[in-house]
Scaffold this motif. Structure first.
Motif, PDB file in Angstrom:
ATOM      1  N   LEU A 109       0.816  -1.207   0.000  1.00 61.97           N
ATOM      2  CA  LEU A 109       0.000   0.000   0.000  1.00 61.97           C
ATOM      3  C   LEU A 109       0.855   1.264   0.000  1.00 61.97           C
ATOM      4  CD1 LEU A 109      -2.987   0.365  -0.038  1.00 61.97           C
ATOM      5  CD2 LEU A 109      -3.006   0.303   2.441  1.00 61.97           C
ATOM      6  N   GLN A 110       1.949   1.219   0.738  1.00 62.84           N
ATOM      7  CA  GLN A 110       2.796   2.405   0.892  1.00 62.84           C
ATOM      8  C   GLN A 110       3.456   2.822  -0.420  1.00 62.84           C
ATOM      9  OE1 GLN A 110       2.722  -0.168   2.831  1.00 62.84           O
ATOM     10  NE2 GLN A 110       2.831   0.364   4.980  1.00 62.84           N
ATOM     11  N   GLN A 111       3.644   1.833  -1.320  1.00 60.69           N
ATOM     12  CA  GLN A 111       4.362   2.144  -2.556  1.00 60.69           C
ATOM     13  C   GLN A 111       3.476   2.826  -3.590  1.00 60.69           C
ATOM     14  OE1 GLN A 111       5.884  -2.030  -2.635  1.00 60.69           O
ATOM     15  NE2 GLN A 111       7.553  -1.052  -3.728  1.00 60.69           N
ATOM     16  N   LEU A 112       2.155   2.800  -3.346  1.00 60.76           N
ATOM     17  CA  LEU A 112       1.249   3.392  -4.322  1.00 60.76           C
ATOM     18  C   LEU A 112       1.026   4.868  -4.017  1.00 60.76           C
ATOM     19  CD1 LEU A 112      -1.466   0.592  -4.362  1.00 60.76           C
ATOM     20  CD2 LEU A 112       0.157   1.086  -6.171  1.00 60.76           C
ATOM     21  N   THR A 113       0.800   5.648  -5.086  1.00 59.66           N
ATOM     22  CA  THR A 113       0.441   7.043  -4.844  1.00 59.66           C
ATOM     23  C   THR A 113      -1.020   7.090  -4.418  1.00 59.66           C
ATOM     24  OG1 THR A 113      -0.347   7.395  -7.082  1.00 59.66           O
ATOM     25  CG2 THR A 113       1.991   7.802  -6.686  1.00 59.66           C
ATOM     26  N   LYS A 114      -1.398   8.205  -3.792  1.00 63.96           N
ATOM     27  CA  LYS A 114      -2.775   8.396  -3.328  1.00 63.96           C
ATOM     28  C   LYS A 114      -3.767   8.157  -4.463  1.00 63.96           C
ATOM     29  CE  LYS A 114      -3.464   9.484   0.917  1.00 63.96           C
ATOM     30  NZ  LYS A 114      -3.105  10.091   2.035  1.00 63.96           N
TER      31      LYS A 114
END
Lengths: 204, 187
Positions: free
Chosen positions: A15-20
């Protein structure tokens, strides 16, 4: 080509690697599709949300999805939409909740808008009635699949109390038609008493 | 003015319907048939049938249909918004409480007790759906003679596809609909 790569990666990416924006888009896409296909009520969408967000995307843990289900159950209104809203909030806060509310409400709105125009033809069409009738068998299979997974999970706790509570709650619902609100309060109380009497070990 | 009435009617329905779709039906009936006379009772019965036949929460289907019949597209949007907004706010409030206090022992104890109950709830919903699919009746009126072999076979095959072959649920649902319809049309 670039798009295909992206599509395949997104499942595995943390999840952290994806942009908003990517997260919002993925949330919208998943919930929109689930909402468009949930014949058979709110519990089907809960099963589907679990399949997608726990098994496929790994954005939410198994335990947490059950907690979120409790919250959705305790909220008035449409269970499926509430579950989507709560899942969205858990993943990315208020904007996530808004995205999911929209994604969950749009499909039924669009479908009913079209149907309300062709109301009479739709109501009397034999093929459509047949299709919807047999599709229930597939929906039942999806939910039973989820129930098997969840039951295994309760059995794996190896705690007689939780297994008994599960069976008792099932009988209370099916045979005695106990109100869900009562069931939630009683089981919550049992858990509470258990955690207070059994000491710290009872709670992981 | 009609817009405000529609919005408020469905806001009340949203706020007071606990326990899923069918709990909302009597509330919707009282608001749109009895209080506001937006629909006749037989129209309302048709509406429930259509809502059952289509995906999505039954009350959103009703909200959209009533809004559209009474005041067109703006009515449709306002009714749905009225119905979804109050539960949305309650849901946000509860999830924030949960995120804040979930590590408290008392809360954890309660939640642990609720998990088996939730599994039981989903299981009971699954049972009703299965009975509806295979016997085309409710659990209370179940009769063995109503057994539908086609649906039963589709159910078993779907379950195997889901568990052994991890086929996507949506593919299973639509696949079962198409195969079943084809079988019924051929026999």
């Amino acid at each position: 080509m670039h798009k295909e790569e992206n599509g395949k990666d997104i499942d595995k990416k943390e999840l952290q690697q994806l942009t908003k924006v990517q997260i919002y888009f993925e949330l919208f896409k998943q919930i929109f599709v689930l909402s468009a296909c949930t014949f058979g009520g709110g519990f089907v969408i809960i099963g589907m949300i679990r399949k997608v967000f726990v098994d496929k995307l790994h954005w939410i843990t198994e335990d947490e999805i059950l907690d979120l289900t409790v919250i959705a159950q305790s909220t008035p209104g449409p269970l499926g939409v509430n579950m989507a809203v709560i899942t969205g909030y858990r993943i990315c806060g208020v904007p996530g909740a808004l995205v999911c509310a929209l994604a969950a409400s749009l499909p039924p709105m669009l479908i009913i808008s079209v149907i309300s125009v062709f109301y009479n033809q739709f109501k009397d069409n034999r093929i459509i009635a047949l299709l919807l009738q047999v599709m229930r068998a597939g929906v039942a299979a999806v939910i039973v699949d989820v129930v098997i997974d969840l039951t295994e999970k309760v059995i794996k706790t190896k705690k007689v109390l939780w297994m008994t509570l599960m069976v008792a709650a099932f009988i209370a619902l099916v045979v005695f038609k106990v109100n869900i609100i009562w069931l939630i309060m009683i089981c919550g109380a049992v858990g509470l008493v258990n955690s207070l009497t059994a000491g710290k070990e009872a709670v992981k | 003015m009609i817009y405000l009435q529609l919005f408020l009617a469905f806001a009340q329905i949203g706020l007071f319907s606990f326990g899923g779709g069918y709990a909302a039906v009597p509330l919707i009936q009282s608001q749109i048939v009895e209080i506001h006379h937006w629909m006749e009772m037989d129209q309302f019965a048709d509406l429930i049938t259509i809502a059952e036949m289509t995906p999505g929460p039954i009350a959103i289907n009703c909200a959209t249909f009533v809004g559209q019949q009474v005041a067109g597209v703006p009515g449709e949007i306002l009714c749905t918004l009225g119905y979804v907004a109050p539960p949305f706010l309650v849901a946000l409030f509860l999830i924030r409480l949960y995120m804040k206090y979930r590590n408290l022992r008392v809360v954890q104890g309660m939640i642990t007790g609720l998990r088996p109950a939730i599994v039981a709830m989903i299981a009971s919903a699954a049972l009703s759906l299965l009975v509806l699919a295979v016997f085309d009746s409710s659990l209370a009126q179940l009769q063995i003679t109503d057994f539908h072999a086609v649906e039963a076979v589709i159910f078993v095959v779907s379950l195997v596809l889901l568990r052994k072959f991890k086929v996507h649920p949506i593919a299973v649902i639509f696949g079962s609909g198409l195969v079943g319809t084809a079988v019924y049309l051929l026999i």
